[in-house]
Structures are given as structure tokens and as C-alpha cells.
Design a protein around this motif. Structure first.
Motif, PDB file in Angstrom:
ATOM      1  N   ARG A 188       0.823  -1.197   0.000  1.00 36.44           N
ATOM      2  CA  ARG A 188       0.000   0.000   0.000  1.00 36.44           C
ATOM      3  C   ARG A 188       0.862   1.254   0.000  1.00 36.44           C
ATOM      4  NH1 ARG A 188      -1.118   2.020   5.471  1.00 36.44           N
ATOM      5  NH2 ARG A 188       0.054   0.823   7.017  1.00 36.44           N
ATOM      6  N   MET A 189       0.291   2.348  -0.488  1.00 37.63           N
ATOM      7  CA  MET A 189       1.015   3.615  -0.561  1.00 37.63           C
ATOM      8  C   MET A 189       1.027   4.305   0.799  1.00 37.63           C
ATOM      9  SD  MET A 189       0.183   5.456  -4.207  1.00 37.63           S
ATOM     10  CE  MET A 189      -1.589   5.508  -4.002  1.00 37.63           C
ATOM     11  N   VAL A 190       2.222   4.579   1.283  1.00 31.93           N
ATOM     12  CA  VAL A 190       2.395   5.382   2.498  1.00 31.93           C
ATOM     13  C   VAL A 190       3.494   6.389   2.184  1.00 31.93           C
ATOM     14  CG1 VAL A 190       2.950   5.398   4.946  1.00 31.93           C
ATOM     15  CG2 VAL A 190       1.727   3.439   3.971  1.00 31.93           C
ATOM     16  N   MET A 191       3.070   7.559   1.719  1.00 36.46           N
ATOM     17  CA  MET A 191       4.012   8.600   1.303  1.00 36.46           C
ATOM     18  C   MET A 191       3.914   9.789   2.250  1.00 36.46           C
ATOM     19  SD  MET A 191       3.318   8.498  -2.805  1.00 36.46           S
ATOM     20  CE  MET A 191       3.328   6.946  -3.721  1.00 36.46           C
ATOM     21  N   PRO A 192       4.915  10.658   2.265  1.00 39.99           N
ATOM     22  CA  PRO A 192       4.872  11.822   3.160  1.00 39.99           C
ATOM     23  C   PRO A 192       3.622  12.676   2.981  1.00 39.99           C
ATOM     24  CG  PRO A 192       7.073  11.547   2.247  1.00 39.99           C
ATOM     25  CD  PRO A 192       6.202  10.553   1.543  1.00 39.99           C
ATOM     26  N   ALA A 193       3.145  12.814   1.748  1.00 39.66           N
ATOM     27  CA  ALA A 193       1.986  13.668   1.482  1.00 39.66           C
ATOM     28  C   ALA A 193       0.709  12.880   1.235  1.00 39.66           C
ATOM     29  CB  ALA A 193       2.273  14.564   0.280  1.00 39.66           C
ATOM     30  N   HIS A 194       0.788  11.553   1.295  1.00 42.49           N
ATOM     31  CA  HIS A 194      -0.415  10.766   1.008  1.00 42.49           C
ATOM     32  C   HIS A 194      -0.309   9.368   1.606  1.00 42.49           C
ATOM     33  CE1 HIS A 194      -3.854   9.083  -1.054  1.00 42.49           C
ATOM     34  NE2 HIS A 194      -3.088   8.145  -1.585  1.00 42.49           N
ATOM     35  N   VAL A 195      -1.304   9.034   2.431  1.00 42.59           N
ATOM     36  CA  VAL A 195      -1.453   7.672   2.931  1.00 42.59           C
ATOM     37  C   VAL A 195      -2.762   7.147   2.352  1.00 42.59           C
ATOM     38  CG1 VAL A 195      -1.758   6.204   4.953  1.00 42.59           C
ATOM     39  CG2 VAL A 195      -0.194   8.146   5.054  1.00 42.59           C
ATOM     40  N   CYS A 196      -2.667   6.095   1.549  1.00 43.57           N
ATOM     41  CA  CYS A 196      -3.837   5.592   0.845  1.00 43.57           C
ATOM     42  C   CYS A 196      -4.910   5.113   1.827  1.00 43.57           C
ATOM     43  CB  CYS A 196      -3.430   4.450  -0.075  1.00 43.57           C
ATOM     44  SG  CYS A 196      -4.828   3.702  -0.942  1.00 43.57           S
ATOM     45  N   PRO A 197      -6.120   5.692   1.792  1.00 41.21           N
ATOM     46  CA  PRO A 197      -7.172   5.270   2.709  1.00 41.21           C
ATOM     47  C   PRO A 197      -7.632   3.838   2.463  1.00 41.21           C
ATOM     48  CG  PRO A 197      -8.026   6.807   1.073  1.00 41.21           C
ATOM     49  CD  PRO A 197      -6.538   6.799   0.935  1.00 41.21           C
ATOM     50  N   PHE A 198      -7.571   3.407   1.198  1.00 41.09           N
ATOM     51  CA  PHE A 198      -7.988   2.038   0.895  1.00 41.09           C
ATOM     52  C   PHE A 198      -6.972   1.023   1.423  1.00 41.09           C
ATOM     53  CE2 PHE A 198     -10.120   4.645  -2.324  1.00 41.09           C
ATOM     54  CZ  PHE A 198     -11.433   4.264  -2.087  1.00 41.09           C
ATOM     55  N   VAL A 241      -0.567  -9.412   9.153  1.00 45.08           N
ATOM     56  CA  VAL A 241      -0.309  -8.699   7.900  1.00 45.08           C
ATOM     57  C   VAL A 241       1.165  -8.326   7.767  1.00 45.08           C
ATOM     58  CG1 VAL A 241      -0.916  -6.689   6.502  1.00 45.08           C
ATOM     59  CG2 VAL A 241      -2.648  -7.766   7.960  1.00 45.08           C
ATOM     60  N   ASP A 242       1.759  -8.785   6.666  1.00 43.31           N
ATOM     61  CA  ASP A 242       3.112  -8.362   6.294  1.00 43.31           C
ATOM     62  C   ASP A 242       2.934  -7.075   5.478  1.00 43.31           C
ATOM     63  OD1 ASP A 242       5.723  -8.091   5.627  1.00 43.31           O
ATOM     64  OD2 ASP A 242       5.913  -9.988   4.538  1.00 43.31           O
ATOM     65  N   ASP A 243       3.057  -5.954   6.145  1.00 45.72           N
ATOM     66  CA  ASP A 243       2.665  -4.661   5.595  1.00 45.72           C
ATOM     67  C   ASP A 243       3.830  -3.988   4.872  1.00 45.72           C
ATOM     68  OD1 ASP A 243       1.174  -2.419   5.067  1.00 45.72           O
ATOM     69  OD2 ASP A 243       1.322  -1.598   7.104  1.00 45.72           O
ATOM     70  N   HIS A 244       3.753  -3.941   3.532  1.00 47.45           N
ATOM     71  CA  HIS A 244       4.802  -3.331   2.715  1.00 47.45           C
ATOM     72  C   HIS A 244       4.372  -1.933   2.282  1.00 47.45           C
ATOM     73  CE1 HIS A 244       7.385  -6.945   2.073  1.00 47.45           C
ATOM     74  NE2 HIS A 244       6.240  -7.575   2.301  1.00 47.45           N
ATOM     75  N   TRP A 245       5.172  -0.946   2.649  1.00 43.66           N
ATOM     76  CA  TRP A 245       4.860   0.430   2.277  1.00 43.66           C
ATOM     77  C   TRP A 245       5.526   0.796   0.955  1.00 43.66           C
ATOM     78  CZ3 TRP A 245       5.462   3.846   7.313  1.00 43.66           C
ATOM     79  CH2 TRP A 245       4.544   3.380   8.276  1.00 43.66           C
ATOM     80  N   LEU A 246       4.743   1.397   0.082  1.00 40.88           N
ATOM     81  CA  LEU A 246       5.264   1.966  -1.163  1.00 40.88           C
ATOM     82  C   LEU A 246       5.432   3.456  -0.890  1.00 40.88           C
ATOM     83  CD1 LEU A 246       2.846   0.067  -3.575  1.00 40.88           C
ATOM     84  CD2 LEU A 246       5.225  -0.508  -3.049  1.00 40.88           C
ATOM     85  N   ARG A 247       6.679   3.889  -0.672  1.00 43.45           N
ATOM     86  CA  ARG A 247       6.941   5.210  -0.107  1.00 43.45           C
ATOM     87  C   ARG A 247       7.103   6.322  -1.142  1.00 43.45           C
ATOM     88  NH1 ARG A 247       8.594   4.491   5.311  1.00 43.45           N
ATOM     89  NH2 ARG A 247       8.934   2.305   5.870  1.00 43.45           N
ATOM     90  N   THR A 248       7.256   5.963  -2.406  1.00 44.59           N
ATOM     91  CA  THR A 248       7.417   6.978  -3.445  1.00 44.59           C
ATOM     92  C   THR A 248       6.573   6.601  -4.646  1.00 44.59           C
ATOM     93  OG1 THR A 248       9.284   5.874  -4.522  1.00 44.59           O
ATOM     94  CG2 THR A 248       9.803   7.403  -2.714  1.00 44.59           C
ATOM     95  N   ARG A 249       6.379   7.563  -5.522  1.00 38.65           N
ATOM     96  CA  ARG A 249       5.639   7.284  -6.755  1.00 38.65           C
ATOM     97  C   ARG A 249       6.395   6.299  -7.621  1.00 38.65           C
ATOM     98  NH1 ARG A 249       0.777   6.993  -7.939  1.00 38.65           N
ATOM     99  NH2 ARG A 249       0.471   8.911  -6.719  1.00 38.65           N
TER     100      ARG A 249
END
Length: 246
Positions: free
Chosen positions: A12-22, A37-45
Motif C-alpha cells: 500500500r502507498m504510504v508517502m509523506p503527502a499521502h497515505v492511501c485510505p484504501f 499482515v506483512d505490511d509493505h509500504w510503497l513510499r514513493t511514486r
């Protein structure tokens, strides 16, 4: 506590300016069903685009269980047997919410004023509060409401400005009836718009057999025209008649 034998991988997307609500919803849903949950953050575009290209998907978040890609949040909801509304699907939830809130407010006002929720005034407030709430929803986007309203209202189709006047008239009548003030104004307004509305709905739905969306809760809902809109208009007429009788 999550069962360690049930594991899921979530991207899921977890960026400084946007955390994906979905992504947050997907994580919560998995944990609620007992998954670790093995939670992988996608930190950049760039990371997000690379992930999409690698897995040949168009959106994130993406959930994997037992090596199988489940998909996005809607897919995950379906995986757990939850309903996912289709585009344009009919829903009565907006109407239920309006009338339930109007009832709760009327009972609360009656209790505050008379020490009991079960009074005749509570019934009057229920109708007037419902009118106010329905008018408020229409007034959020008068342009969208008027467009939908012109599909069936008999007076509006002859005189377009009425489609813009209607939500203000309903709001005025509702507020005055709630206050019990200026009955010489609120009663005629409710009688006129309620009667025209009821006749218009009966003609469009029950005589012409047309399938239309109801403008009663604004112009952006999928409530079908019919019983709900007819009830709104009959309630206004009944309230006006009741106030005359009193």
C-alpha cells in the motif's frame, strides 16, 4: 489477537503527502478477519509505479494470501463475502439515514422540552426536521438537483425556475413548521409544493411507468423515484393539513 497461521501480504502507498485510505481499510479488514499482515509500504511514486508494472496491476493497495493475489480493497471485501455496490446501484441508505436522524432529533427535542420523547410535538418535529434535512441535501448542489428534478416534476418542466426555488421553499416551510411560526406562510408553501410533487411522482412512476432517479435527497444519489419521494410529498401535505386542523 491474529492467528499466526493466517498470513497476508499487503502492498500500500504510504508517502509523506499521502497515505492511501484504501490501504488502511485493507489492513484493518485483514486484521479483523484474524490475519497477520506483512505490511509493505510503497513510499514513493517510483516505487508504486515499479510495483504496478511488476505485478501488472493498475491500482494499489494489493493483497496476497497464500501466494494468490486477491486484489484491491473491493476485491478483498468480496473475498470476505462483503457486498461491494456496483456503479449506479440502487440504494435506500440516504433516505433511511435522513428519516432516522429526523426521528432521533424529534425525540430528543421532545425530551428536552417536555421531559418525554413521546409527544404530539415530537411527531410534528419529525416531519419538519425531515423536510429541513431533505432540503439541506438538495441545497448542497442545487444545479444537480434541478437537473434531476426536471425529469419528472410537472411545474418545473413548464417553469424551469421552480426547480431552483423548490429546495429553498421546502427549507423555509420546514424551519417555520419546526418553530410553529408564520403558519400563514408555511402551510400554503407545504401544501403547494407537496401536492405538485405528489401528483408529479404518481404520473411519472405509476401512470407513465418511467424508471427515474429520485431528486428527494439531492442530485447525486441512486434512490429510485417512487415511494420515497411520494412519502416526502405526502408528509408535507399531511403536516400542512394537520396545522390547519389545529
Amino acid at each position: 489477537m491474529a492467528n499466526s497461521t493466517k498470513r497476508a501480504i499487503l502492498y500500500r502507498m504510504v508517502m509523506p503527502a499521502h497515505v492511501c485510505p484504501f490501504g488502511l481499510k485493507s489492513k484493518w479488514l485483514l486484521e479483523r478477519h484474524g490475519y497477520s499482515v506483512d505490511d509493505h509500504w510503497l513510499r514513493t511514486r517510483a516505487e508504486t509505479d515499479a510495483f504496478k508494472a511488476e505485478h501488472r496491476v493498475e491500482t494499489t493497495p494489493q493483497t496476497f494470501i497464500d501466494g494468490r493475489r486477491i486484489g484491491g480493497n473491493d476485491d478483498l471485501r468480496r473475498f470476505f463475502g462483503r457486498h461491494v455496490p456496483a456503479k449506479g446501484e440502487t440504494s435506500y441508505r440516504p433516505v433511511i439515514a435522513v428519516f432516522a436522524m429526523a426521528a432521533a432529533m424529534a425525540l430528543a427535542a421532545s425530551f428536552a422540552a417536555y421531559g418525554t420523547p413521546l409527544t404530539v410535538r415530537a411527531g410534528e418535529w419529525f416531519v419538519s426536521f425531515a423536510m429541513c434535512l431533505l432540503a439541506m441535501l438538495k441545497l448542497q448542489d442545487v444545479e444537480s438537483f434541478s437537473t434531476m428534478f426536471l425529469n419528472y416534476d410537472l411545474l418545473a418542466r413548464r417553469w424551469v425556475p421552480y426547480a431552483y426555488v423548490y429546495p429553498f421553499a421546502e427549507a423555509l416551510a420546514g424551519v417555520l413548521m419546526a418553530a410553529g411560526a408564520l403558519r400563514w406562510l408555511s402551510v400554503p408553501v407545504a401544501l403547494v409544493i407537496g401536492t405538485i410533487g405528489a401528483v408529479s411522482v404518481v404520473k411519472a412512476v405509476y401512470i407513465d411507468k418511467r424508471t427515474l432517479k429520485c431528486a428527494c435527497v439531492g442530485g447525486a444519489t441512486n434512490v429510485p423515484l417512487g415511494f420515497v419521494s411520494l412519502t416526502e410529498n405526502v408528509m408535507m401535505v399531511a403536516m400542512a393539513v394537520w396545522m390547519i386542523a389545529r
